[in-house]
Design an enzyme around this catalytic site. Structure first.
Site, PDB file in Angstrom:
ATOM      1  N   VAL A   1       0.843  -1.191   0.000  1.00 37.78           N
ATOM      2  CA  VAL A   1       0.000   0.000   0.000  1.00 37.78           C
ATOM      3  C   VAL A   1       0.881   1.244   0.000  1.00 37.78           C
ATOM      4  CG1 VAL A   1      -1.796   1.280   1.209  1.00 37.78           C
ATOM      5  CG2 VAL A   1      -1.845  -1.228   1.198  1.00 37.78           C
ATOM      6  N   LYS A   2       0.688   2.066  -1.004  1.00 38.10           N
ATOM      7  CA  LYS A   2       1.488   3.277  -1.185  1.00 38.10           C
ATOM      8  C   LYS A   2       0.768   4.452  -0.522  1.00 38.10           C
ATOM      9  CE  LYS A   2       4.171   5.192  -5.065  1.00 38.10           C
ATOM     10  NZ  LYS A   2       4.255   5.182  -6.538  1.00 38.10           N
ATOM     11  N   VAL A   3       1.448   5.072   0.448  1.00 36.24           N
ATOM     12  CA  VAL A   3       0.844   6.096   1.291  1.00 36.24           C
ATOM     13  C   VAL A   3       1.636   7.398   1.190  1.00 36.24           C
ATOM     14  CG1 VAL A   3       0.174   6.675   3.652  1.00 36.24           C
ATOM     15  CG2 VAL A   3       0.093   4.287   2.885  1.00 36.24           C
TER      16      VAL A   3
END
Length: 223
Positions: A86-88
């Site tokens: 998951v890219k945050v």
């Protein structure tokens, strides 16, 4: 150093995979839009296609900018495939979300990083990967590679396990410089990876070998 390809183009991913050096993929909303992919269902379906092509991690970016939305969206993305990361974004709620994802054993990639201070916060929160944007830093007349070196020094001294993923790579030279500066991973377009193959002396040398072989073969056959 690991090689990720920064794209949503399936043909480019396949070509990089066929080289035998592909370790993962990173994507973002802009790259999805470039491929004409929009809408939640279509985007999620495309992520699944990418994950089926790649054994390594695939970064899928959340669109939400507040904590609850990031966590909800991140949990949905993580269900697509086991290799989803998951890219945050590097914002206050992003750090909180990374802490929460860490508790849930969901891998994260903290993106849009432009300083060593931000890198420290991301590592402290437990980010799996950190994405400093080298090209965009260079665009502002600052030194993106110097930032990689600084983050590498801090992480080495402090013993942080977060991997440095050099992003916004524009050319092959930046790949080499990132490797020298201590990046664990580079993510870049296919063109930058293929550019590493090129050198004029290689082309000249190969042509000489081929010409000499042709002359030698002609002598043997009496032509």
């Amino acid at each position: 150093m690991k090689f990720f390809i920064d794209t949503a183009n399936l043909d480019h991913i396949l070509e990089a995979r066929e080289l035998g050096i592909l370790d993962g993929v990173t994507t973002n909303p802009s790259l999805m839009a470039k491929e004409g992919i929009s809408g939640k269902q279509q985007i999620y379906t495309h992520y699944k296609k990418i994950c089926d092509l790649v054994e390594g991690d695939v970064s899928a970016e959340v669109i939400s900018t507040e904590f609850e939305g990031m966590v909800k969206e991140g949990r949905e993305l993580a269900e697509i495939a086991p290799n989803i990361v998951v890219k945050v974004p590097m914002i206050k709620d992003g750090i909180k979300a990374i802490v929460e994802f860490n508790k849930l054993n969901i891998k994260t990639n903290c993106t849009l990083v432009f300083s060593a201070g931000q890198a420290i916060l991301a590592a402290k929160a437990g980010a799996t990967y950190l994405s400093p944007f080298i090209g965009r830093i260079d665009d502002t007349n600052w030194d993106g590679i110097q930032l990689i070196s600084e983050i590498y020094e801090v992480y080495s001294v402090q013993g942080y396990e977060t991997e440095i993923l050099a992003a916004s790579i524009r050319n092959s030279r930046q790949i080499v410089e990132s490797a020298k500066a201590g990046a664990d991973i580079v993510t870049c377009p296919l063109s930058a990876i293929l550019g590493l193959l090129k050198h004029p002396l290689t082309d000249i040398g190969l042509q000489i070998f081929l010409d000499d072989h042709k002359k030698a073969s002609a002598k043997l056959t009496g032509q």
